[in-house]
Motif scaffolding. Structure first.
Motif, PDB file in Angstrom:
ATOM      1  N   ARG A 165       0.918  -1.119  -0.032  1.00 39.56           N
ATOM      2  CA  ARG A 165      -0.009   0.024  -0.060  1.00 39.56           C
ATOM      3  C   ARG A 165       0.867   1.259   0.111  1.00 39.56           C
ATOM      4  O   ARG A 165       0.695   2.289  -0.802  1.00 39.56           O
ATOM      5  N   ILE A 166       1.840   1.223   0.978  1.00 47.36           N
ATOM      6  CA  ILE A 166       2.774   2.586   0.839  1.00 47.36           C
ATOM      7  C   ILE A 166       3.557   2.496  -0.409  1.00 47.36           C
ATOM      8  O   ILE A 166       3.601   3.839  -0.868  1.00 47.36           O
ATOM      9  N   VAL A 167       4.041   1.458  -0.958  1.00 44.96           N
ATOM     10  CA  VAL A 167       4.845   1.720  -1.953  1.00 44.96           C
ATOM     11  C   VAL A 167       3.909   2.097  -3.378  1.00 44.96           C
ATOM     12  O   VAL A 167       4.244   2.944  -3.878  1.00 44.96           O
ATOM     13  N   LEU A 168       2.793   1.510  -3.300  1.00 44.45           N
ATOM     14  CA  LEU A 168       1.915   2.022  -4.625  1.00 44.45           C
ATOM     15  C   LEU A 168       1.423   3.430  -4.386  1.00 44.45           C
ATOM     16  O   LEU A 168       1.192   4.062  -5.453  1.00 44.45           O
ATOM     17  N   ASP A 169       1.074   3.705  -3.104  1.00 40.89           N
ATOM     18  CA  ASP A 169       0.661   5.020  -3.021  1.00 40.89           C
ATOM     19  C   ASP A 169       1.637   6.142  -3.460  1.00 40.89           C
ATOM     20  O   ASP A 169       1.294   7.018  -4.082  1.00 40.89           O
ATOM     21  N   THR A 170       3.014   5.862  -2.768  1.00 41.45           N
ATOM     22  CA  THR A 170       4.145   6.892  -3.013  1.00 41.45           C
ATOM     23  C   THR A 170       4.317   6.827  -4.684  1.00 41.45           C
ATOM     24  O   THR A 170       4.751   7.778  -5.140  1.00 41.45           O
ATOM     25  N   GLU A 210      -6.159   7.693 -12.329  1.00 45.13           N
ATOM     26  CA  GLU A 210      -6.890   6.574 -12.463  1.00 45.13           C
ATOM     27  C   GLU A 210      -6.552   5.340 -11.467  1.00 45.13           C
ATOM     28  O   GLU A 210      -7.238   4.883 -10.716  1.00 45.13           O
ATOM     29  N   CYS A 211      -5.323   5.319 -11.348  1.00 44.81           N
ATOM     30  CA  CYS A 211      -4.787   4.190 -10.522  1.00 44.81           C
ATOM     31  C   CYS A 211      -5.014   4.701  -9.070  1.00 44.81           C
ATOM     32  O   CYS A 211      -5.529   3.742  -7.979  1.00 44.81           O
ATOM     33  N   TYR A 212      -4.843   6.011  -8.623  1.00 47.22           N
ATOM     34  CA  TYR A 212      -4.925   6.527  -7.460  1.00 47.22           C
ATOM     35  C   TYR A 212      -6.530   6.358  -7.055  1.00 47.22           C
ATOM     36  O   TYR A 212      -6.820   6.038  -5.713  1.00 47.22           O
ATOM     37  N   SER A 213      -7.451   6.408  -7.989  1.00 47.53           N
ATOM     38  CA  SER A 213      -8.617   6.480  -7.433  1.00 47.53           C
ATOM     39  C   SER A 213      -9.073   4.909  -7.129  1.00 47.53           C
ATOM     40  O   SER A 213      -9.979   4.739  -6.237  1.00 47.53           O
ATOM     41  N   TYR A 214      -8.496   3.878  -7.769  1.00 46.82           N
ATOM     42  CA  TYR A 214      -8.744   2.558  -7.299  1.00 46.82           C
ATOM     43  C   TYR A 214      -7.724   2.411  -5.963  1.00 46.82           C
ATOM     44  O   TYR A 214      -8.294   1.599  -5.246  1.00 46.82           O
ATOM     45  N   LEU A 215      -6.804   2.766  -5.662  1.00 42.91           N
ATOM     46  CA  LEU A 215      -5.896   2.483  -4.511  1.00 42.91           C
ATOM     47  C   LEU A 215      -6.459   2.999  -3.571  1.00 42.91           C
ATOM     48  O   LEU A 215      -6.666   2.554  -2.286  1.00 42.91           O
ATOM     49  N   GLY A 258      -9.088   5.598  -3.766  1.00 52.77           N
ATOM     50  CA  GLY A 258     -10.508   6.427  -3.726  1.00 52.77           C
ATOM     51  C   GLY A 258     -10.218   7.891  -3.634  1.00 52.77           C
ATOM     52  O   GLY A 258     -11.270   8.589  -3.172  1.00 52.77           O
ATOM     53  N   GLU A 259      -9.377   8.621  -3.986  1.00 54.58           N
ATOM     54  CA  GLU A 259      -9.073   9.888  -3.827  1.00 54.58           C
ATOM     55  C   GLU A 259      -8.303  10.512  -5.334  1.00 54.58           C
ATOM     56  O   GLU A 259      -8.068   9.724  -6.034  1.00 54.58           O
ATOM     57  N   ARG A 260      -8.479  11.692  -5.466  1.00 53.89           N
ATOM     58  CA  ARG A 260      -7.736  12.364  -6.516  1.00 53.89           C
ATOM     59  C   ARG A 260      -6.224  12.673  -6.223  1.00 53.89           C
ATOM     60  O   ARG A 260      -5.866  13.236  -5.126  1.00 53.89           O
ATOM     61  N   VAL A 261      -5.460  12.213  -7.038  1.00 53.85           N
ATOM     62  CA  VAL A 261      -4.062  12.232  -6.713  1.00 53.85           C
ATOM     63  C   VAL A 261      -3.297  13.555  -6.519  1.00 53.85           C
ATOM     64  O   VAL A 261      -2.491  13.920  -5.792  1.00 53.85           O
ATOM     65  N   HIS A 262      -3.778  14.395  -7.513  1.00 53.26           N
ATOM     66  CA  HIS A 262      -3.217  15.835  -7.979  1.00 53.26           C
ATOM     67  C   HIS A 262      -3.643  16.646  -6.653  1.00 53.26           C
ATOM     68  O   HIS A 262      -3.128  17.871  -6.545  1.00 53.26           O
ATOM     69  N   ARG A 263      -4.596  16.194  -5.638  1.00 53.03           N
ATOM     70  CA  ARG A 263      -4.661  16.985  -4.410  1.00 53.03           C
ATOM     71  C   ARG A 263      -3.695  16.529  -3.307  1.00 53.03           C
ATOM     72  O   ARG A 263      -4.067  17.234  -2.356  1.00 53.03           O
ATOM     73  N   LYS A 264      -3.131  15.530  -3.563  1.00 53.52           N
ATOM     74  CA  LYS A 264      -2.197  14.888  -2.387  1.00 53.52           C
ATOM     75  C   LYS A 264      -0.978  15.857  -2.601  1.00 53.52           C
ATOM     76  O   LYS A 264      -0.550  16.474  -3.529  1.00 53.52           O
ATOM     77  N   PRO A 265      -0.302  15.931  -1.199  1.00 54.67           N
ATOM     78  CA  PRO A 265       1.040  16.197  -1.335  1.00 54.67           C
ATOM     79  C   PRO A 265       2.069  15.606  -1.880  1.00 54.67           C
ATOM     80  O   PRO A 265       1.949  14.240  -2.185  1.00 54.67           O
ATOM     81  N   TRP A 266       2.994  16.252  -2.256  1.00 53.90           N
ATOM     82  CA  TRP A 266       4.168  15.650  -2.828  1.00 53.90           C
ATOM     83  C   TRP A 266       4.924  14.566  -2.062  1.00 53.90           C
ATOM     84  O   TRP A 266       4.740  14.574  -0.559  1.00 53.90           O
TER      85      TRP A 266
END
Length: 878
Positions: free
Chosen positions: A683-688, A703-708, A710-718
């Motif tokens: 989970r950690i690896v795929l999220d990162t 697309e990947c992040y919505s499956y992993l 359920g959120e929008r990846v572009h709103r996540k911090p770096w």
RNA sequence: GGGCUCGUGGUCUAGUUGGCUAUGACGUCGCCUUGACACGGCGGAGAUCUCGUGUUCGAAUCACGACGAGCCCA
């Protein structure tokens, strides 16, 4: 507005994790879906925000209607940076401009409507140009959307519209006030086909074959490549050391066919070996003529007019085109018996970059901007150039500028010069700044002439060089209003190609310093050119043009963007290659399959807590992820996208898929704490990983992040992931090494990789808990043992560590190695503290060498493999 | 003619201050359909790092020279 579909899906994802992804990743579906999903206002720059600003001064492309692959490369770079900076918490401005004015559009309009610019009123012609430009902009916006670049469309600007050219005119008046702008008669580069002056930056040099004409000039043989300029001859020049012409110095000579007298001057710049050694100076044949003309205060004889025809001083040749005149003059020389001979001559001739016709140097009354070399160089040095060597190009360009920048053009589709001249006294009349924008050929001054009181005035018909528009792009986006420095200034970044360093970058720095007293940006990142698959610049004549839309259509925007990032170091030219685009799309397939495999095993929980990762090899994976994150952060900070993507791909494909998952996948089908450990690690690896790929492959990552998650990846911090565990690192290396060596063994034995191995013994001093991974991965009964078996060994060779020996022993290294080689075996295993070399006592450095042995186990029919510290015995199958 | 960049297996490419068996991709050859992926896995072959000279215990890396390429310019 978010679609109903998305809301439904997002909620579904939150409530119950999906168990399965579609078997195949379809970029068409995913990219068009996310492009519909993304809202423009997600990318708006928020002026009142408290986040640190990051303003990018992006290039306004010329609206040709075709967003070519070189543009696309540049926009990919900008988008990587913009998305990365947003994830880092910056308030990013990614504006989009359109640099509309200029000749190409005028020419196109003339073609399309089968008119010339003089057939219709000026304003009508401009209207046709604006119409065509808007249609072209629309086409290019479409490509930008398909590329998935995160443009702030609220900061779009169009240089031909009043809102923008008001600022161009304002900047002109400001620079006039500050004394940068002046009007004078001076030789300028002039295109007689386009009937306009052009700047040096717009002169393109092409090779051409012409002839060198030898003829009798008042008793002296002279060679010239431009006999048609005989009427403009103002002097004869010879080298001071040239004995052949010493007698001429101080004399006057009569110009053949024209009879006016010209002086003979001496100058070191005359090359005695070219032609006859005596050269004809004309106003103006080339740049050298201009230098001599100025230096010696020679007469000005204008033989060519703006239409490229001979003037009245050419006598019977008047009104002939230049070529025609040349032929006639040669005929007349022959008749007069003064033509000696013609020699073929290869030369490079200056041409108009747009219409490719040779330019003339004409003396014209034009507007200029003073170039203050030191001011520009100072500012250029305060900017960080990426890559650094691009600064050298700027330095070279600035230091060899001889003339000031000619900013006036005799065209129509451009920003008008906001100036009138009094019809009575000739006084220059300026509009109040509040009245801008104006077209002085339409509007009249509101006040009478301040000098004589006359109310009659004529508007300036000359217009501004297009670079006058685009060189204030940064002032425009930072909100400059004519009063010194905008609030947020300098901008943080300029991104552009190296082909326009001498133009756009140069003019922008010049203008920024003149108008604000400051450098325009903190950093400038330069992209290379895209070359065709044959290694040459893409051009119609070579037929090696590849269309951006075609690539996107075949492999998708994300694959194209990966190609842009990974194909070459930032700043170097990139040869286009379909292979690299295909490789990029395969990487997406691989990543997709990793997620497809992992998802069912990891979606029972949501924990991302590294403390819950307990198995050694899982921790090893986190160590390797931590290394990757560090490399990625380093590279991103320096805008080295190739390094970034290489690190991500290498980790994903080799470390995660081939090494880790191959080893640990059996455990994921089990239950218990050790399974959960693997799930959390994944989970950690795929999220990162997904967050790190977001700037490069935004659709895929979302697309990947919505499956992993359920959120929008572009709103996540770096990403900011640090994990270190020395024990796990070496333990994991050992385990990975063990499995990989035994796979090689199976391969060498001709066994299938899932063939059973029977009972194998692994001898290692370390405590290694592999959670049963090795057994499952190897299909073997793996026994871990601490005591080494009785081994028989033979010395094979001694390996030296030159990294240790070299720096310490320098010249003595060779003799030292000889001495070590001659030691007996037991001394090699337990080395002495020092050794005698050529009568000198040398202490033996730690880790200086290691003996290499062949190992054998007595009696037993086993294969023995040594992997680092470990020994493995495998029962021989035969 | 000048400036900048570069020259690494068949092709493209990494190699930041010289240091263990020169990186990766594509292609190629062999084996393998192993509970994510054949757009896959494992393994192999293939490079005197353009050439020459020099510095060094040691050079793809540094210096000088030659040759060649691309881009920008006079």
């Amino acid at each position: 507005m978010r679609s109903l579909y998305f809301l439904l899906r997002e909620n579904l994802l939150k409530m119950s994790s999906p168990q399965e992804l579609p078997k195949h990743y379809s970029f068409q579906d995913v990219e068009t879906r996310w492009q519909r999903e993304w809202r423009d206002d997600e990318y708006y720059f928020i002026p009142e925000s408290t986040r640190p600003p990051f303003i990018i001064d992006t290039p306004p492309p010329y609206p040709t209607g075709n967003f070519h692959i070189g543009n696309a490369l540049n926009w990919c770079y900008i988008d990587f940076i913009a998305r990365y900076r947003r994830m880092l918490g910056y308030n990013v401005m990614f504006p989009q401009g359109w640099d509309c004015h200029g000749l190409p559009t005028e020419v196109k309009v003339e073609e399309l409507h089968k008119i010339t610019k003089n057939d219709v009123p000026r304003e009508e012609f401009r209207r046709l140009c604006r119409e065509l430009t808007l249609a072209n902009i629309e086409k290019m916006r479409h490509t930008l959307r398909r590329l998935g670049v995160s443009i702030d469309w609220s900061n779009e600007y169009v240089t031909m519209l009043p809102r923008y050219f008001q600022k161009t005119q304002l900047s002109f008046l400001e620079m006039l006030e500050k004394g940068y702008v002046y009007r004078t008669e001076h030789p300028v580069n002039f295109c007689t086909r386009c009937e306009t002056a052009i700047a040096f930056a717009e002169v393109a040099h092409v090779p051409r074959k012409t002839s060198l004409v030898y003829f009798d000039f008042d008793g002296v043989e002279i060679a010239t490549s431009r006999p048609e300029l005989l009427a403009a001859c103002v002097a004869i020049a010879v080298n001071p050391t040239d004995e052949r012409f010493r007698y001429l110095i101080g004399k006057k000579m009569k110009v053949p066919l024209f009879a006016h007298e010209v002086p003979v001057i001496v100058d070191k710049a005359v090359d005695p070996s070219f032609g006859t050694g005596a050269v004809m100076i004309c106003t103006f044949g080339d740049r050298q003529d201009v230098l001599w003309w100025k230096k010696y205060g020679l007469d000005l004889r204008k033989a060519i007019n703006r239409q490229g025809k001979m003037t009245g001083i050419s006598g019977r040749y008047a009104d002939m085109k230049v070529d025609h005149c040349r032929r006639e003059i040669l005929k007349d020389m022959e008749k007069a018996g003064i033509l000696h001979r013609e020699e073929p001559l290869e030369q490079r001739v200056g041409t108009c970059w747009r219409c490719k016709m040779p330019i003339e140097i004409l003396s014209e009354r034009q507007w200029f901007i003073a170039i203050k070399h030191d001011e520009i160089l100072d500012a250029a040095h305060q900017i960080e150039w990426i890559p650094a060597h691009m600064l050298t190009r700027m330095e070279n360009w600035v230091s060899q500028m001889e003339w000031d920048w000619c900013i006036s053009r005799q065209r129509i589709f451009a920003t008008p010069i906001p100036v009138w001249f009094c019809s009575n006294c000739g006084q220059m009349i300026l509009p109040p700044k509040g009245d801008l924008p104006i077209d002085p050929t339409i509007a009249h001054p509101k006040e009478p002439c301040p000098s004589c009181g006359s109310t009659e005035a004529t508007g300036e018909v000359d217009v501004l060089d297009t670079w006058m528009d685009s060189s204030i792009s940064v002032l425009n986006v930072t909100g400059w209003n004519g009063q010194g420095k905008p609030e947020i200034f300098p901008a943080q970044l300029r991104s552009q190609g190296h082909d326009i360093i001498r133009t756009w970058a140069f003019y922008t720095i010049l203008r920024s310093v003149a108008l604000t007293g400051m450098r325009p940006w903190d950093q400038i990142v330069i992209n290379g050119m895209v070359l065709g698959e044959d290694g040459f610049k893409m051009s119609k004549s070579r037929g090696n043009i590849i269309d951006t839309e075609e690539i996107i259509g075949q492999y998708g925007a994300d694959a194209f963007r990966q190609w842009a990032a990974a194909s070459a170091a930032t700043g170097s030219d990139i040869m286009f290659s379909w292979n690299d685009v295909i490789a990029a799309s395969r990487f997406q397939t691989k990543f997709w399959n990793i997620i497809r495999f992992a998802l069912p095993h990891i979606s029972d929980g949501r924990s991302l807590d590294p403390a819950e990762v307990i198995a050694e090899v899982d921790r090893w994976l986190l160590c390797r992820l931590s290394d990757t994150v560090k490399e990625v952060n380093d590279a991103m900070q320096q805008y080295q996208f190739d390094r970034t993507l290489k690190a991500i791909r290498e980790f994903t494909w080799t470390v995660l898929a081939d090494q880790y998952i191959e080893l640990a996948k059996g455990r994921l089908y089990t239950k218990g704490a050790e399974k959960e450990s693997a799930a959390t690690a994944l989970r950690i690896v795929l999220d990162t990983l997904t967050r790190m790929t977001a700037p490069f492959t935004p659709h895929f990552a979302d697309e990947c992040y919505s499956y992993l998650r359920g959120e929008r990846v572009h709103r996540k911090p770096w990403v900011d992931f640090v994990f270190e565990n020395a024990e796990a690192r070496s333990g994991g290396d050992a385990l990975i090494g063990l499995v990989s060596e035994l796979r090689r063994y199976k391969h060498d034995q001709g066994m299938a990789l899932n063939a059973p191995l029977g009972q194998i013994n692994v001898y290692t001093k370390r405590t290694l808990d592999d959670a049963g991974d090795a057994a499952r991965a190897l299909n073997a009964d793996v026994r871990w043992r601490k005591e080494l078996p009785a081994l028989e060994r033979e010395l094979r060779e001694v390996r030296f560590n030159m990294g240790v020996i070299g720096p310490q022993l320098k010249k003595r290294a060779k003799d030292f190695m000889e001495a070590i080689r001659s030691l007996p075996v037991d001394k090699l295993v337990n080395p002495p503290a020092s050794i005698m070399v050529n009568g000198e006592k040398i202490s033996v450095p730690e880790n200086a060498f290691s003996p290499q042995f062949s190992y054998l186990v007595e009696g037993k029919k086993v294969d023995l493999i040594r992997i680092g510290e470990m020994f493995v015995t495998i029962p021989q199958s035969s």
